[in-house]
Scaffold this motif. Sequence first.
Motif, PDB file in Angstrom:
ATOM      1  N   PRO A  50    -101.269  29.205 -16.820  1.00  0.00           N
ATOM      2  CA  PRO A  50     -99.848  29.435 -15.557  1.00  0.00           C
ATOM      3  C   PRO A  50     -99.766  31.457 -14.927  1.00  0.00           C
ATOM      4  O   PRO A  50     -99.199  30.759 -13.910  1.00  0.00           O
ATOM      5  CB  PRO A  50     -99.182  29.387 -16.912  1.00  0.00           C
ATOM      6  CG  PRO A  50     -99.407  28.689 -17.839  1.00  0.00           C
ATOM      7  CD  PRO A  50    -100.608  29.509 -17.765  1.00  0.00           C
ATOM      8  N   LEU A  51    -100.710  31.916 -15.190  1.00  0.00           N
ATOM      9  CA  LEU A  51    -100.744  34.034 -14.239  1.00  0.00           C
ATOM     10  C   LEU A  51    -101.287  33.168 -13.208  1.00  0.00           C
ATOM     11  O   LEU A  51    -101.465  34.085 -12.648  1.00  0.00           O
ATOM     12  CB  LEU A  51    -101.797  34.705 -15.330  1.00  0.00           C
ATOM     13  CG  LEU A  51    -101.180  34.859 -16.823  1.00  0.00           C
ATOM     14  CD1 LEU A  51    -102.361  36.067 -17.475  1.00  0.00           C
ATOM     15  CD2 LEU A  51    -100.006  35.309 -16.959  1.00  0.00           C
ATOM     16  N   ARG A  52    -101.715  32.281 -12.624  1.00  0.00           N
ATOM     17  CA  ARG A  52    -102.484  32.042 -11.525  1.00  0.00           C
ATOM     18  C   ARG A  52    -101.470  32.284 -10.633  1.00  0.00           C
ATOM     19  O   ARG A  52    -101.655  32.712  -9.417  1.00  0.00           O
ATOM     20  CB  ARG A  52    -102.957  31.017 -11.483  1.00  0.00           C
ATOM     21  CG  ARG A  52    -104.401  30.987 -12.108  1.00  0.00           C
ATOM     22  CD  ARG A  52    -105.595  29.348 -11.633  1.00  0.00           C
ATOM     23  NE  ARG A  52    -106.794  29.285 -12.531  1.00  0.00           N
ATOM     24  CZ  ARG A  52    -107.409  27.973 -11.638  1.00  0.00           C
ATOM     25  NH1 ARG A  52    -106.707  26.923 -11.374  1.00  0.00           N
ATOM     26  NH2 ARG A  52    -108.709  28.125 -12.352  1.00  0.00           N
ATOM     27  N   TYR A  53     -99.910  31.913 -10.941  1.00  0.00           N
ATOM     28  CA  TYR A  53     -99.143  31.938 -10.230  1.00  0.00           C
ATOM     29  C   TYR A  53     -98.768  33.118  -9.577  1.00  0.00           C
ATOM     30  O   TYR A  53     -97.438  33.308  -8.659  1.00  0.00           O
ATOM     31  CB  TYR A  53     -98.147  30.821 -10.583  1.00  0.00           C
ATOM     32  CG  TYR A  53     -98.285  29.696 -10.641  1.00  0.00           C
ATOM     33  CD1 TYR A  53     -97.886  28.743  -9.748  1.00  0.00           C
ATOM     34  CD2 TYR A  53     -99.026  28.910 -12.132  1.00  0.00           C
ATOM     35  CE1 TYR A  53     -98.821  26.944  -9.914  1.00  0.00           C
ATOM     36  CE2 TYR A  53     -98.676  27.496 -12.285  1.00  0.00           C
ATOM     37  CZ  TYR A  53     -99.031  26.487 -10.926  1.00  0.00           C
ATOM     38  OH  TYR A  53     -99.470  25.265 -11.387  1.00  0.00           O
ATOM     39  N   PHE A  54     -99.307  34.245 -10.267  1.00  0.00           N
ATOM     40  CA  PHE A  54     -98.722  35.706 -10.626  1.00  0.00           C
ATOM     41  C   PHE A  54    -100.085  36.512  -9.659  1.00  0.00           C
ATOM     42  O   PHE A  54    -100.098  37.664  -9.786  1.00  0.00           O
ATOM     43  CB  PHE A  54     -98.280  36.360 -11.300  1.00  0.00           C
ATOM     44  CG  PHE A  54     -97.757  35.368 -11.691  1.00  0.00           C
ATOM     45  CD1 PHE A  54     -95.868  35.766 -11.877  1.00  0.00           C
ATOM     46  CD2 PHE A  54     -97.216  34.191 -12.762  1.00  0.00           C
ATOM     47  CE1 PHE A  54     -95.262  35.429 -12.047  1.00  0.00           C
ATOM     48  CE2 PHE A  54     -96.092  33.844 -13.457  1.00  0.00           C
ATOM     49  CZ  PHE A  54     -95.259  34.563 -13.397  1.00  0.00           C
ATOM     50  N   ARG A  55    -100.395  35.806  -8.809  1.00  0.00           N
ATOM     51  CA  ARG A  55    -102.588  35.932  -8.226  1.00  0.00           C
ATOM     52  C   ARG A  55    -103.120  36.409  -9.747  1.00  0.00           C
ATOM     53  O   ARG A  55    -103.819  37.982  -9.198  1.00  0.00           O
ATOM     54  CB  ARG A  55    -101.761  37.095  -6.786  1.00  0.00           C
ATOM     55  CG  ARG A  55    -101.380  36.331  -6.260  1.00  0.00           C
ATOM     56  CD  ARG A  55    -100.855  36.864  -4.972  1.00  0.00           C
ATOM     57  NE  ARG A  55    -100.452  36.670  -4.111  1.00  0.00           N
ATOM     58  CZ  ARG A  55    -100.603  35.617  -2.702  1.00  0.00           C
ATOM     59  NH1 ARG A  55    -102.060  34.751  -3.289  1.00  0.00           N
ATOM     60  NH2 ARG A  55    -100.101  34.972  -2.350  1.00  0.00           N
ATOM     61  N   PHE A  56    -103.317  36.090 -10.760  1.00  0.00           N
ATOM     62  CA  PHE A  56    -104.611  36.882 -11.321  1.00  0.00           C
ATOM     63  C   PHE A  56    -105.444  36.424 -11.597  1.00  0.00           C
ATOM     64  O   PHE A  56    -105.457  34.710 -11.933  1.00  0.00           O
ATOM     65  CB  PHE A  56    -103.004  36.864 -13.507  1.00  0.00           C
ATOM     66  CG  PHE A  56    -104.235  37.781 -13.774  1.00  0.00           C
ATOM     67  CD1 PHE A  56    -104.133  39.057 -14.518  1.00  0.00           C
ATOM     68  CD2 PHE A  56    -105.354  37.083 -15.014  1.00  0.00           C
ATOM     69  CE1 PHE A  56    -104.962  39.629 -15.697  1.00  0.00           C
ATOM     70  CE2 PHE A  56    -105.344  37.019 -16.086  1.00  0.00           C
ATOM     71  CZ  PHE A  56    -105.789  39.134 -16.373  1.00  0.00           C
TER      72      PHE A  56
END
Length: 247
Positions: free
Chosen positions: A132-138
């Motif tokens: 899910p951190l992909r949505y925060f550009r991690f």
Amino acid sequence: MQWLRLMPFGSFMNTGSFVHKADPRAKLIFSATYLILAATSDGLRDILILAASSFVLILLSKLPVAYLWGGLQGLLPILFVLFVYHLLFNHSLTQAIVIPCKLAFMIVTTTTLTLTTSPRMLTQGLAAILHPLRYFRFPVRKFVLMCSLAFRFMPLLIEEIDMMFKSAQIKNARSGSASLRTTLQRRLNMFLALLYAVFRRADQLAFAMEARCFPGVERRADSLRMGWRDAVLIGFALTLVLIRIFI
């Protein structure tokens, strides 16, 4: 360097136990919850709960107790120093008992996680949790790749450190007692040799990945499936949290 045997990160000891067959995501959730509770514990009652939980986890994993105890024997001098420090300077017998126990339980729990989970499954579980951190550009893909390489190279690094210390002990035994300046110089030389070995292995790995045109594609975690064992582990973690809240 006997205490290094307690931290075989990247190693895997398959005993076919309950914990081995559990999903890596459930084991990561349990370990993170346990570490947080251990870090925030400050009483003897909390230590007793952590000790019982660690004992149950070792029984479920079917790991050899003698192996873990051998590593804890190497940690005894560090634990004793922590005990004496808090007893003399903080004048608190409770803290002198709690702090060393917290360190020992945290190391045993992380060791159990690495011994019961292969590096491949551990990185897949970490990728699934951090997805899910992909949505925060991690940069999840790069972070998981870095963790995977660290898990795989940690046993080699620990073995190299152990060999360096054994070689230094043999040289010191032959040369006899040395002054403080000579001892510090030997430690510095050993540290520089360790840095050289680490960079040499990193350079070899980078060259091998570049020669094979490694694209850095993340492995898919579609094969991970939650089961009743995972529900038991997560329920165990939630039970520890509830016990901590109400007690």
